[in-house]
Design an enzyme around this catalytic site. Structure first.
Site, PDB file in Angstrom:
ATOM      1  CE1 TYR A 179       0.309   1.998   4.198  1.00 38.66           C
ATOM      2  CE2 TYR A 179       0.834  -0.316   4.544  1.00 38.66           C
ATOM      3  CZ  TYR A 179       0.859   1.000   4.981  1.00 38.66           C
ATOM      4  OH  TYR A 179       1.443   1.310   6.182  1.00 38.66           O
ATOM      5  CB  CYS A 180       1.668   3.997  -1.619  1.00 29.68           C
ATOM      6  SG  CYS A 180       0.626   4.043  -3.084  1.00 29.68           S
ATOM      7  NE  ARG A 181       2.951  10.184  -0.810  1.00 27.79           N
ATOM      8  CZ  ARG A 181       3.843  10.674  -1.645  1.00 27.79           C
ATOM      9  NH1 ARG A 181       3.519  10.850  -2.919  1.00 27.79           N
ATOM     10  NH2 ARG A 181       5.053  10.988  -1.213  1.00 27.79           N
ATOM     11  CB  CYS A 185      -0.621   6.415  -4.061  1.00 32.99           C
ATOM     12  SG  CYS A 185       1.131   6.428  -3.667  1.00 32.99           S
TER      13      CYS A 185
END
Length: 225
Positions: A179-181, A185
């Site tokens: 996962y990221c932002r 993202c």
């Protein structure tokens, strides 16, 4: 009934509403809100992350502050910016969703930016169940300062630009959830492609830290060891 009152008019009220819309009428200001949704940052850090010079970044931040979207605190000579509240983050996510649903240009721009992606994705609810079962590794590929500001409990931190060199730190027998932002993202998309190209089992969380926070799910703010 007349629109005029003793203290103003309906037009004045709607102009006041419109001031908020005007503050959002810039792609770079929206990008700054996206970055601030990950945690508090200095002007210097925001300028670097958004690829702006300091003067331009400061001007955009002042516009957002005047609209009430961001707040500040001073620490010595440094000014730190943060979102004024979760409602600002919610407005930002809703704006993106409405634009994607009603503007024909948005899906094409999204696909051009994020690239082709046909792999399966995991929802927040599915990820929580997998974490409870202990059968996945959760990987946060945001910059370290964003991880420190708050991450999914138990997630490992390897920024996407370091992943190719540090891939051996990840066990090869367990599926990796990246996962990221947030939903739009690109970092998680790039990380999943890299991992799968290297023969690892990897899947993307279908949104990210922004949506996780807004869902009031547990957030870990402990520092890296």
């Amino acid at each position: 009934m007349p629109e005029n009152t003793k203290s103003g008019t309906k037009a004045q009220l709607y102009e006041a509403f419109a001031a908020s819309g005007k503050a959002l009428a810039s792609g770079k200001r929206l990008e700054l809100l996206d970055l601030l949704a990950q945690g508090e940052r200095t002007v210097d850090a925001l300028a670097k992350a958004a690829r702006l010079n300091l003067t331009t970044a400061s001007a955009h931040l002042q516009t957002l502050k005047q609209a009430g979207f961001v707040a500040t605190r001073r620490e010595g000579v440094r000014i730190h910016y943060r979102l004024a509240g979760d409602d600002v983050a919610q407005l930002f996510t809703l704006l993106r969703k409405v634009a994607e649903a009603h503007q024909a240009a948005v899906p094409a721009a999204r696909d051009a930016y994020l690239g082709e992606y046909t792999a399966a994705e995991l929802s927040r609810e599915q990820l929580r169940a997998r974490i409870a079962a202990g059968d996945v590794i959760v990987l946060d590929v945001r910059p370290v300062e964003e991880y420190r500001a708050g991450h999914i409990p138990g997630a490992l931190s390897i920024p996407v630009e370091e992943l190719a060199d540090r891939i051996d730190e990840l066990p090869d027998e367990v599926e990796i959830v990246v996962y990221c932002r947030g939903e739009y993202c690109v970092l998680a998309y790039d990380a999943v492609r890299l991992l799968t190209d290297r023969g690892r089992r990897a899947i993307r969380l279908n949104d990210g830290m922004l949506e996780w926070r807004l869902s009031e799910l547990p957030v870990d703010t402990s520092a890296l060891t």
